[in-house]
Motif scaffolding. Structure first.
Motif, PDB file in Angstrom:
ATOM      1  N   MET A   1       0.821  -1.188   0.000  1.00 35.32           N
ATOM      2  CA  MET A   1       0.000   0.000   0.000  1.00 35.32           C
ATOM      3  C   MET A   1       0.867   1.255   0.000  1.00 35.32           C
ATOM      4  O   MET A   1       0.497   2.251  -0.610  1.00 35.32           O
ATOM      5  CB  MET A   1      -0.921  -0.054   1.228  1.00 35.32           C
ATOM      6  N   LYS A   2       1.995   1.183   0.679  1.00 32.91           N
ATOM      7  CA  LYS A   2       2.891   2.327   0.748  1.00 32.91           C
ATOM      8  C   LYS A   2       3.413   2.693  -0.650  1.00 32.91           C
ATOM      9  O   LYS A   2       3.534   3.873  -0.987  1.00 32.91           O
ATOM     10  CB  LYS A   2       4.054   2.015   1.691  1.00 32.91           C
ATOM     11  N   ARG A   3       3.701   1.695  -1.462  1.00 30.51           N
ATOM     12  CA  ARG A   3       4.204   1.946  -2.812  1.00 30.51           C
ATOM     13  C   ARG A   3       3.142   2.578  -3.702  1.00 30.51           C
ATOM     14  O   ARG A   3       3.453   3.417  -4.544  1.00 30.51           O
ATOM     15  CB  ARG A   3       4.735   0.658  -3.432  1.00 30.51           C
ATOM     16  N   LEU A   4       1.904   2.149  -3.538  1.00 28.96           N
ATOM     17  CA  LEU A   4       0.826   2.748  -4.310  1.00 28.96           C
ATOM     18  C   LEU A   4       0.621   4.211  -3.918  1.00 28.96           C
ATOM     19  O   LEU A   4       0.377   5.061  -4.777  1.00 28.96           O
ATOM     20  CB  LEU A   4      -0.475   1.972  -4.118  1.00 28.96           C
ATOM     21  N   LYS A   5       0.747   4.509  -2.627  1.00 28.46           N
ATOM     22  CA  LYS A   5       0.642   5.894  -2.188  1.00 28.46           C
ATOM     23  C   LYS A   5       1.781   6.725  -2.766  1.00 28.46           C
ATOM     24  O   LYS A   5       1.582   7.874  -3.172  1.00 28.46           O
ATOM     25  CB  LYS A   5       0.654   5.973  -0.660  1.00 28.46           C
ATOM     26  N   MET A   6       2.968   6.154  -2.816  1.00 29.89           N
ATOM     27  CA  MET A   6       4.117   6.866  -3.384  1.00 29.89           C
ATOM     28  C   MET A   6       3.901   7.106  -4.883  1.00 29.89           C
ATOM     29  O   MET A   6       4.164   8.192  -5.385  1.00 29.89           O
ATOM     30  CB  MET A   6       5.401   6.083  -3.155  1.00 29.89           C
ATOM     31  N   TRP A   8       1.031   7.333  -6.426  1.00 28.91           N
ATOM     32  CA  TRP A   8      -0.013   8.344  -6.548  1.00 28.91           C
ATOM     33  C   TRP A   8       0.564   9.740  -6.291  1.00 28.91           C
ATOM     34  O   TRP A   8       0.237  10.693  -6.987  1.00 28.91           O
ATOM     35  CB  TRP A   8      -1.160   8.036  -5.592  1.00 28.91           C
ATOM     36  N   HIS A   9       1.439   9.854  -5.290  1.00 27.38           N
ATOM     37  CA  HIS A   9       2.086  11.136  -4.992  1.00 27.38           C
ATOM     38  C   HIS A   9       2.921  11.607  -6.182  1.00 27.38           C
ATOM     39  O   HIS A   9       2.858  12.781  -6.572  1.00 27.38           O
ATOM     40  CB  HIS A   9       2.952  11.013  -3.739  1.00 27.38           C
ATOM     41  N   GLN A  12       0.698  12.889  -8.931  1.00 23.52           N
ATOM     42  CA  GLN A  12       0.108  14.184  -8.624  1.00 23.52           C
ATOM     43  C   GLN A  12       1.134  15.305  -8.767  1.00 23.52           C
ATOM     44  O   GLN A  12       0.838  16.356  -9.323  1.00 23.52           O
ATOM     45  CB  GLN A  12      -0.463  14.190  -7.215  1.00 23.52           C
ATOM     46  N   THR A  17      -1.482  12.654 -13.570  1.00 20.49           N
ATOM     47  CA  THR A  17      -2.810  12.098 -13.286  1.00 20.49           C
ATOM     48  C   THR A  17      -3.801  12.370 -14.423  1.00 20.49           C
ATOM     49  O   THR A  17      -4.639  11.530 -14.721  1.00 20.49           O
ATOM     50  CB  THR A  17      -3.374  12.669 -11.971  1.00 20.49           C
TER      51      THR A  17
END
Length: 107
Positions: A1-6, A8-9, A12, A17
């Motif tokens: 999950m941490k990698r997906l948040k990274m 996404w960041h 952005q 996006t």
């Protein structure tokens, strides 16, 4: 999950996006077009599957486009997929390169 948040960041921060949204929209729209024009594609799920597999250039061969509109759509899906995934890789690489430069690790 941490990698997906990274990821996404990164998307952005770099403005990727909008391009990603256009790609996803094109895949979903193409799935509908293929469902409407291809005789072998009997439901929207199959059209979406074909569009996704074609855009990622995997091309399993379980479904084939036989109409002119289906084949043209397939060509655009393939080209758009190549551009999208190439740009995604470049954006991620560029982000980390710039991050390393800011930290002074790139000497």
């Amino acid at each position: 999950m941490k990698r997906l948040k990274m990821l996404w960041h990164i998307m952005q921060v770099t403005g990727f996006t909008r391009f990603a949204l256009s790609f996803v929209t094109f895949v979903f729209g193409s799935g509908g077009v293929l469902f409407l024009v291809e005789p072998a594609i009997t439901n929207y799920g199959d059209g979406l599957w074909y569009a996704f597999v074609t855009s990622t250039t995997v091309g399993y061969g379980d479904l084939l486009a036989v109409t002119l509109i289906g084949r043209i759509t397939s060509v655009f899906l393939t080209i758009y997929g190549l551009i999208f995934f190439g740009c995604l890789s470049a954006v991620i690489f560029n982000y980390y390169t710039n991050l390393n430069k800011e930290r002074g690790e790139d000497k």
